[in-house]
Design a protein around this motif. Sequence first.
Motif, PDB file in Angstrom:
ATOM      1  N   ALA A   1       0.833  -1.209   0.000  1.00  0.00           N
ATOM      2  CA  ALA A   1       0.000   0.000   0.000  1.00  0.00           C
ATOM      3  C   ALA A   1       0.866   1.257   0.000  1.00  0.00           C
ATOM      4  CB  ALA A   1      -0.932  -0.009   1.208  1.00  0.00           C
ATOM      5  N   LEU A   2       1.931   1.261   0.803  1.00  0.00           N
ATOM      6  CA  LEU A   2       2.844   2.421   0.839  1.00  0.00           C
ATOM      7  C   LEU A   2       3.536   2.610  -0.508  1.00  0.00           C
ATOM      8  CD1 LEU A   2       4.473   1.984   4.380  1.00  0.00           C
ATOM      9  CD2 LEU A   2       2.802   3.711   3.679  1.00  0.00           C
ATOM     10  N   SER A   3       3.942   1.499  -1.119  1.00  0.00           N
ATOM     11  CA  SER A   3       4.609   1.580  -2.425  1.00  0.00           C
ATOM     12  C   SER A   3       3.679   2.195  -3.460  1.00  0.00           C
ATOM     13  CB  SER A   3       5.059   0.190  -2.888  1.00  0.00           C
ATOM     14  OG  SER A   3       6.003  -0.360  -2.002  1.00  0.00           O
ATOM     15  N   TYR A   4       2.437   1.756  -3.473  1.00  0.00           N
ATOM     16  CA  TYR A   4       1.498   2.260  -4.476  1.00  0.00           C
ATOM     17  C   TYR A   4       1.034   3.680  -4.164  1.00  0.00           C
ATOM     18  CZ  TYR A   4       1.216  -1.574  -7.695  1.00  0.00           C
ATOM     19  OH  TYR A   4       1.522  -2.483  -8.677  1.00  0.00           O
ATOM     20  N   THR A   5       1.116   4.074  -2.913  1.00  0.00           N
ATOM     21  CA  THR A   5       0.842   5.482  -2.597  1.00  0.00           C
ATOM     22  C   THR A   5       1.861   6.373  -3.287  1.00  0.00           C
ATOM     23  OG1 THR A   5      -0.111   4.880  -0.456  1.00  0.00           O
ATOM     24  CG2 THR A   5       0.608   7.164  -0.740  1.00  0.00           C
ATOM     25  N   GLN A   6       3.145   5.983  -3.185  1.00  0.00           N
ATOM     26  CA  GLN A   6       4.201   6.755  -3.842  1.00  0.00           C
ATOM     27  C   GLN A   6       4.112   6.640  -5.367  1.00  0.00           C
ATOM     28  OE1 GLN A   6       6.273   8.796  -2.142  1.00  0.00           O
ATOM     29  NE2 GLN A   6       5.034   8.171  -0.372  1.00  0.00           N
ATOM     30  N   ILE A   7       3.741   5.454  -5.845  1.00  0.00           N
ATOM     31  CA  ILE A   7       3.613   5.256  -7.295  1.00  0.00           C
ATOM     32  C   ILE A   7       2.513   6.146  -7.864  1.00  0.00           C
ATOM     33  CG2 ILE A   7       2.836   3.595  -9.041  1.00  0.00           C
ATOM     34  CD1 ILE A   7       4.357   1.440  -7.430  1.00  0.00           C
ATOM     35  N   LEU A   8       1.368   6.197  -7.180  1.00  0.00           N
ATOM     36  CA  LEU A   8       0.252   7.018  -7.661  1.00  0.00           C
ATOM     37  C   LEU A   8       0.606   8.501  -7.616  1.00  0.00           C
ATOM     38  CD1 LEU A   8      -2.790   5.149  -6.075  1.00  0.00           C
ATOM     39  CD2 LEU A   8      -2.136   5.227  -8.486  1.00  0.00           C
ATOM     40  N   ARG A   9       1.336   8.909  -6.587  1.00  0.00           N
ATOM     41  CA  ARG A   9       1.787  10.312  -6.531  1.00  0.00           C
ATOM     42  C   ARG A   9       2.667  10.637  -7.725  1.00  0.00           C
ATOM     43  NH1 ARG A   9       4.320  11.810  -0.829  1.00  0.00           N
ATOM     44  NH2 ARG A   9       4.593  13.747  -2.000  1.00  0.00           N
ATOM     45  N   ALA A  10       3.575   9.708  -8.064  1.00  0.00           N
ATOM     46  CA  ALA A  10       4.458   9.937  -9.212  1.00  0.00           C
ATOM     47  C   ALA A  10       3.671   9.943 -10.518  1.00  0.00           C
ATOM     48  CB  ALA A  10       5.540   8.858  -9.249  1.00  0.00           C
ATOM     49  N   ILE A  11       2.682   9.074 -10.631  1.00  0.00           N
ATOM     50  CA  ILE A  11       1.874   9.002 -11.858  1.00  0.00           C
ATOM     51  C   ILE A  11       1.064  10.280 -12.051  1.00  0.00           C
ATOM     52  CG2 ILE A  11      -0.123   7.841 -12.906  1.00  0.00           C
ATOM     53  CD1 ILE A  11       0.989   5.196 -11.818  1.00  0.00           C
ATOM     54  N   PHE A  12       0.428  10.767 -10.977  1.00  0.00           N
ATOM     55  CA  PHE A  12      -0.406  11.966 -11.100  1.00  0.00           C
ATOM     56  C   PHE A  12       0.425  13.234 -11.318  1.00  0.00           C
ATOM     57  CE2 PHE A  12      -3.649   9.400  -8.716  1.00  0.00           C
ATOM     58  CZ  PHE A  12      -4.573   9.362  -9.759  1.00  0.00           C
ATOM     59  N   SER A  13       1.721  13.143 -11.081  1.00  0.00           N
ATOM     60  CA  SER A  13       2.583  14.305 -11.336  1.00  0.00           C
ATOM     61  C   SER A  13       3.072  14.367 -12.780  1.00  0.00           C
ATOM     62  CB  SER A  13       3.790  14.271 -10.400  1.00  0.00           C
ATOM     63  OG  SER A  13       4.631  13.168 -10.693  1.00  0.00           O
ATOM     64  N   LEU A  14       2.769  13.324 -13.565  1.00  0.00           N
ATOM     65  CA  LEU A  14       3.172  13.325 -14.973  1.00  0.00           C
ATOM     66  C   LEU A  14       2.380  14.385 -15.747  1.00  0.00           C
ATOM     67  CD1 LEU A  14       3.428   9.470 -15.606  1.00  0.00           C
ATOM     68  CD2 LEU A  14       5.318  11.094 -15.345  1.00  0.00           C
ATOM     69  N   PRO A  15       2.979  14.971 -16.787  1.00  0.00           N
ATOM     70  CA  PRO A  15       2.356  16.137 -17.437  1.00  0.00           C
ATOM     71  C   PRO A  15       1.131  15.833 -18.290  1.00  0.00           C
ATOM     72  CG  PRO A  15       4.408  15.533 -18.544  1.00  0.00           C
ATOM     73  CD  PRO A  15       4.319  14.694 -17.315  1.00  0.00           C
TER      74      PRO A  15
ATOM     75  N   LYS B   1      -2.089  13.158 -19.857  1.00  0.00           N
ATOM     76  CA  LYS B   1      -2.998  12.050 -19.518  1.00  0.00           C
ATOM     77  C   LYS B   1      -2.505  10.743 -20.126  1.00  0.00           C
ATOM     78  CE  LYS B   1      -7.823  10.586 -19.917  1.00  0.00           C
ATOM     79  NZ  LYS B   1      -9.181  10.931 -20.419  1.00  0.00           N
ATOM     80  N   ASP B   2      -2.003  10.805 -21.359  1.00  0.00           N
ATOM     81  CA  ASP B   2      -1.514   9.590 -22.011  1.00  0.00           C
ATOM     82  C   ASP B   2      -0.347   8.983 -21.244  1.00  0.00           C
ATOM     83  OD1 ASP B   2      -3.394   9.789 -23.976  1.00  0.00           O
ATOM     84  OD2 ASP B   2      -2.065  10.773 -25.435  1.00  0.00           O
ATOM     85  N   ALA B   3       0.535   9.821 -20.755  1.00  0.00           N
ATOM     86  CA  ALA B   3       1.681   9.330 -19.981  1.00  0.00           C
ATOM     87  C   ALA B   3       1.216   8.686 -18.686  1.00  0.00           C
ATOM     88  CB  ALA B   3       2.650  10.478 -19.688  1.00  0.00           C
ATOM     89  N   ARG B   4       0.209   9.305 -18.053  1.00  0.00           N
ATOM     90  CA  ARG B   4      -0.313   8.737 -16.809  1.00  0.00           C
ATOM     91  C   ARG B   4      -0.957   7.373 -17.046  1.00  0.00           C
ATOM     92  NH1 ARG B   4      -1.658  14.306 -15.842  1.00  0.00           N
ATOM     93  NH2 ARG B   4      -3.761  14.020 -16.691  1.00  0.00           N
ATOM     94  N   ILE B   5      -1.755   7.269 -18.113  1.00  0.00           N
ATOM     95  CA  ILE B   5      -2.431   5.997 -18.418  1.00  0.00           C
ATOM     96  C   ILE B   5      -1.409   4.918 -18.774  1.00  0.00           C
ATOM     97  CG2 ILE B   5      -3.974   4.848 -20.051  1.00  0.00           C
ATOM     98  CD1 ILE B   5      -5.549   7.466 -20.223  1.00  0.00           C
ATOM     99  N   LYS B   6      -0.410   5.283 -19.589  1.00  0.00           N
ATOM    100  CA  LYS B   6       0.596   4.312 -20.006  1.00  0.00           C
ATOM    101  C   LYS B   6       1.414   3.822 -18.812  1.00  0.00           C
ATOM    102  CE  LYS B   6       4.403   3.674 -23.259  1.00  0.00           C
ATOM    103  NZ  LYS B   6       5.249   4.306 -24.315  1.00  0.00           N
ATOM    104  N   THR B   7       1.783   4.725 -17.925  1.00  0.00           N
ATOM    105  CA  THR B   7       2.582   4.344 -16.758  1.00  0.00           C
ATOM    106  C   THR B   7       1.770   3.477 -15.799  1.00  0.00           C
ATOM    107  OG1 THR B   7       3.808   6.426 -16.944  1.00  0.00           O
ATOM    108  CG2 THR B   7       4.006   5.216 -14.876  1.00  0.00           C
ATOM    109  N   PHE B   8       0.521   3.875 -15.570  1.00  0.00           N
ATOM    110  CA  PHE B   8      -0.327   3.077 -14.671  1.00  0.00           C
ATOM    111  C   PHE B   8      -0.607   1.696 -15.267  1.00  0.00           C
ATOM    112  CE2 PHE B   8      -4.508   1.828 -12.921  1.00  0.00           C
ATOM    113  CZ  PHE B   8      -4.167   1.802 -11.576  1.00  0.00           C
ATOM    114  N   GLY B   9      -0.629   1.620 -16.601  1.00  0.00           N
ATOM    115  CA  GLY B   9      -0.864   0.337 -17.259  1.00  0.00           C
ATOM    116  C   GLY B   9       0.186  -0.707 -16.936  1.00  0.00           C
ATOM    117  N   THR B  10       1.419  -0.250 -16.611  1.00  0.00           N
ATOM    118  CA  THR B  10       2.474  -1.198 -16.258  1.00  0.00           C
ATOM    119  C   THR B  10       2.236  -1.834 -14.892  1.00  0.00           C
ATOM    120  OG1 THR B  10       3.874   0.515 -15.242  1.00  0.00           O
ATOM    121  CG2 THR B  10       4.142   0.137 -17.611  1.00  0.00           C
ATOM    122  N   CYS B  11       1.300  -1.293 -14.117  1.00  0.00           N
ATOM    123  CA  CYS B  11       1.013  -1.817 -12.770  1.00  0.00           C
ATOM    124  C   CYS B  11      -0.245  -2.685 -12.721  1.00  0.00           C
ATOM    125  CB  CYS B  11       0.840  -0.663 -11.782  1.00  0.00           C
ATOM    126  SG  CYS B  11       2.236   0.470 -11.675  1.00  0.00           S
ATOM    127  N   ILE B  12      -1.023  -2.690 -13.808  1.00  0.00           N
ATOM    128  CA  ILE B  12      -2.327  -3.369 -13.774  1.00  0.00           C
ATOM    129  C   ILE B  12      -2.202  -4.857 -13.471  1.00  0.00           C
ATOM    130  CG2 ILE B  12      -4.330  -4.012 -15.165  1.00  0.00           C
ATOM    131  CD1 ILE B  12      -4.426  -1.165 -14.273  1.00  0.00           C
TER     132      ILE B  12
END
Length: 315
Positions: free
Chosen positions: A218-232, A234-245
Amino acid sequence: MSDSNTTHFTNPSTFILLGIPGLEAAYVWISILFCTMYVTAILGNFTILFTVKTESSLHGPMYYFLCMLAVTDLVESTSIVPKMLSIFWFNSREIDFRSCLTQLYFIHCFSGMESGIFVAMALDRYVAICDPLRHSTLLTKSIVAKIGLAMMLRSGLLALPFPLLVRQWPCCRTNIIPQSYCAHIAVVKLACANIRISSYYGLFVVLCVMGLDAIFIALSYTQILRAIFSLPTKDARIKTFGTCISHLCSILAFYIPSLFFSLMYRFVQNVPLHFHILIANVYLLMPPVLNPIIYGVRTKQIRDRLHQLFTRKGT
């Protein structure tokens, strides 16, 4: 007469597994279900191992951890299903005392190992997304191997007291286990001694392994989501989050049935015994079946490699 019975069960050489009491008439259909799940788990996990081994582009930390997960699933399912099917098909209910303890140990050891591997995979996703430039230098082959060894030692040592404690308790009630495998709580309940130590230790392992692992993920994904939402974008955010699905789906397939089964076993009292046992069997087999399907469907490199293999065979 009672003394002789007590003496007979003090150190039983064998246990009798009842399978799923109350569903004997449906054993054929139940065996087809579990056999199908087992074959799917074997084929799926061996396919993952073969694909990662033969595809050089998959020689990275995430796929090394995926191979560890596949081996864990293969060992865990193989330690349970063959004996289960022998009960359903051949009425072979006896299991040697040492074999029962070995099965009990393997179930706890490899369940804990699977949880640990999910933590390691969460670490891989964290480094890959939050510190991508150092990913290849931080998670080298030797580091990945050491992480895998640490997880194996942790789960192996924590699972060791389970069979050792069971050996200490005199079984003077019966040697009949109303399960299709040697579940820890079912074996311990046969003892005619104070089993609080085993119960407390089982709770400690659940909190220490599952609880701490879940917190770390849970702590790891908290930091991961923070990093994803800081991406400039929407496509980058979706692509990065896709690697975690794939990882998230496997975690849910492992932890949700475990939580459901634990809550049902402790708080739902009016559920028939055969339903408890059936759910417990399905719970143990779900991760080995679903993990290769999830990663095979979601991971493009694995899909492409399998497509190449089948295309060559077809040609």
